[in-house]
Design an enzyme around this catalytic site. Sequence first.
Site, PDB file in Angstrom:
ATOM      1  N   GLY A 292       0.817  -1.156  -0.017  1.00  0.00           N
ATOM      2  CA  GLY A 292       0.130   0.026   0.072  1.00  0.00           C
ATOM      3  C   GLY A 292       0.823   1.307   0.022  1.00  0.00           C
ATOM      4  O   GLY A 292       0.313   2.363  -0.457  1.00  0.00           O
TER       5      GLY A 292
ATOM      6  N   GLY B 218       9.886  -1.919  -0.211  1.00  0.00           N
ATOM      7  CA  GLY B 218      11.005  -1.662   0.561  1.00  0.00           C
ATOM      8  C   GLY B 218      10.563  -1.787   2.101  1.00  0.00           C
ATOM      9  O   GLY B 218      11.372  -1.873   3.054  1.00  0.00           O
ATOM     10  N   GLY B 219       9.405  -1.208   2.462  1.00  0.00           N
ATOM     11  CA  GLY B 219       8.750  -1.287   3.719  1.00  0.00           C
ATOM     12  C   GLY B 219       9.687  -0.475   4.574  1.00  0.00           C
ATOM     13  O   GLY B 219      10.180   0.777   4.235  1.00  0.00           O
TER      14      GLY B 219
ATOM     15  N   CYS C 151      12.220  -0.712   6.349  1.00  0.00           N
ATOM     16  CA  CYS C 151      13.593  -0.796   6.498  1.00  0.00           C
ATOM     17  C   CYS C 151      14.178   0.235   5.381  1.00  0.00           C
ATOM     18  O   CYS C 151      14.981   1.074   5.719  1.00  0.00           O
ATOM     19  CB  CYS C 151      13.888  -2.242   6.229  1.00  0.00           C
ATOM     20  SG  CYS C 151      15.875  -2.286   6.314  1.00  0.00           S
TER      21      CYS C 151
ATOM     22  N   LYS D 235      20.962   4.932   8.618  1.00  0.00           N
ATOM     23  CA  LYS D 235      22.333   4.715   8.622  1.00  0.00           C
ATOM     24  C   LYS D 235      22.920   6.118   7.441  1.00  0.00           C
ATOM     25  O   LYS D 235      24.150   6.405   7.840  1.00  0.00           O
ATOM     26  CB  LYS D 235      22.841   3.427   7.657  1.00  0.00           C
ATOM     27  CG  LYS D 235      22.297   2.139   8.595  1.00  0.00           C
ATOM     28  CD  LYS D 235      22.399   2.442   9.867  1.00  0.00           C
ATOM     29  CE  LYS D 235      21.785   1.536  10.872  1.00  0.00           C
ATOM     30  NZ  LYS D 235      20.254   1.783  11.035  1.00  0.00           N
TER      31      LYS D 235
ATOM     32  N   GLY E 265      17.098   2.494  23.587  1.00  0.00           N
ATOM     33  CA  GLY E 265      17.463   1.280  22.954  1.00  0.00           C
ATOM     34  C   GLY E 265      18.141   1.540  21.670  1.00  0.00           C
ATOM     35  O   GLY E 265      18.658   2.946  21.650  1.00  0.00           O
TER      36      GLY E 265
ATOM     37  N   ALA F  38      11.225   6.485  21.167  1.00  0.00           N
ATOM     38  CA  ALA F  38      11.610   5.568  20.701  1.00  0.00           C
ATOM     39  C   ALA F  38      11.642   4.316  21.704  1.00  0.00           C
ATOM     40  O   ALA F  38      12.867   4.010  22.202  1.00  0.00           O
ATOM     41  CB  ALA F  38      13.102   5.692  20.034  1.00  0.00           C
TER      42      ALA F  38
ATOM     43  N   ALA G 280      15.482  -6.892   9.649  1.00  0.00           N
ATOM     44  CA  ALA G 280      15.327  -7.236   8.372  1.00  0.00           C
ATOM     45  C   ALA G 280      16.112  -8.518   7.865  1.00  0.00           C
ATOM     46  O   ALA G 280      15.335  -9.127   6.762  1.00  0.00           O
ATOM     47  CB  ALA G 280      15.726  -5.954   7.452  1.00  0.00           C
TER      48      ALA G 280
ATOM     49  N   HIS H 261      46.704  -8.386   7.594  1.00  0.00           N
ATOM     50  CA  HIS H 261      47.169  -7.325   8.308  1.00  0.00           C
ATOM     51  C   HIS H 261      47.375  -6.006   7.664  1.00  0.00           C
ATOM     52  O   HIS H 261      48.148  -6.026   6.720  1.00  0.00           O
ATOM     53  CB  HIS H 261      48.398  -7.833   9.142  1.00  0.00           C
ATOM     54  CG  HIS H 261      49.436  -6.763   9.779  1.00  0.00           C
ATOM     55  ND1 HIS H 261      48.773  -6.487  10.965  1.00  0.00           N
ATOM     56  CD2 HIS H 261      50.312  -5.946   9.455  1.00  0.00           C
ATOM     57  CE1 HIS H 261      49.673  -5.589  11.693  1.00  0.00           C
ATOM     58  NE2 HIS H 261      50.364  -5.282  10.608  1.00  0.00           N
TER      59      HIS H 261
END
Length: 464
Positions: free
Chosen positions: A36, A40-41, A43, A52, A185, A269, A319, A443
């Site tokens: 709807g 991608g919803g 996330c 991010k 959180g 949140a 996700a 390394h």
Amino acid sequence: MKTKTTTLLVIGGGPGGYVAAIRAGQLGVPTVLVEGDRLGGTCLNIGCIPSKALIHVADEFARACHFSNGNALGIHVEKPAIDLAQAQAWKDGVVGKLTGGVGALLRKNGVQVVKGWARIVDGKTVEVAVQEGEPLRIQCEHLLLATGSVPVSLPHLPIGGNVVSSTEALALTHKPKHLVVVGAGYIGLELGIAWRKLGAEVAVVEAAATVLPTYDEELTKPVLASLRKLGITLHLNTKAEGLTDSGGLRVRSSNADEFVLPADKVLVAVGRVPRTAGFGLESLQLDMAGRAVKVDEQCRTSMRNVWAIGDLAGEPMLAHRAMAQGEMVAEIVAGKKRRFAPLAIPAVCFTDPELVVAGLSPAEAEARGIEVTVASFPFGANGRALSMEGGEGFVRVVARRETQQVLGWQAVGKGVSELSAAFCYAIEMGARLEDVGSIIHAHPTLGEAVQETALRALGHALHI
């Protein structure tokens, strides 16, 4: 009303739903996906990806500010400024590129996407109020529910005006002077740290006694130190009571002291819950596990050929878990034998520093009665970490004492999110401490700390 038939009908175009649809299409299963809002919803649109991107903007701005003052690297720049509207446009461009890619992949694999809001009639029938055109009835053989989750709301702090959810906090084009984050959180801390680096005064209110209360104190200690270094004010053992008439936030500590925090924005949140309302789920009368739909190891619900994945199926709400479940369901529908039984699902907090866990923690192993060897290696002894000004934190391993089989990893430090794949490889492939310790690691890299942690557990770390 038009009627359409299909083998697999997916409700929800988030990570779980679109991956299930793509995989089903690859396997030749006729598939319809109903979404709807935007593909991608949560996330891709208002969660993982834009957060991010904003964190990256904040980190780069903070770095520029750092170089405008005295610093050990000898780099000097003029005092920086930031155009938040332009930064948000860049972030939205990242989101648009990814969501557009999802749509292209669905088309490539023959999935029909229906833009509209689904309502379940029964386990084989869904009616869709399409965005353009007349309503559509879809009949299917298999119904996959991938409706995700919604933020937990607080009755005394309803979203609106100066009270925002993570969605609004990610889209601000003007820096708040005083941002109060309710909830310590990972969502609250990630956004609180980002806005602090962008110049806002930030306070965090948390009812528990520590930040990131689902993680152990040893892991969260470097994060706690970083929050204080950044100048974020912490109010632990404290509950938000509501807004004052002047717009501040009234809070009450565990010792009953009540005071007001200045706040032109309040970010609530305090977690997320499965999205179970608004699409007729109750008509199926499925077995529930608390607020989530109860599923078995194949993500089957209590009704034949009705499946549930991702946040709708409960914790952990990640996700990548939803994606793995969606892929599995598509393969089962196509006739393959699959079950969802991972030994490790990594979880990452993109705080500063980052925190990652995979597999069993020492406390979880003890609760299961497993005798374990636990060892850690500090990034202060890792050349790559020190060369990036990131010597804080450590890597920790949990291994079965009798066989040395690796059961879990935890890490906190700069860039440790990128170690999560190595952690899961070791656990899923049944590696022992000796296996990890004997692999040659490049390394200088952060990965050397993984090797050194295994060697330390064996009693012969080389660089500590």
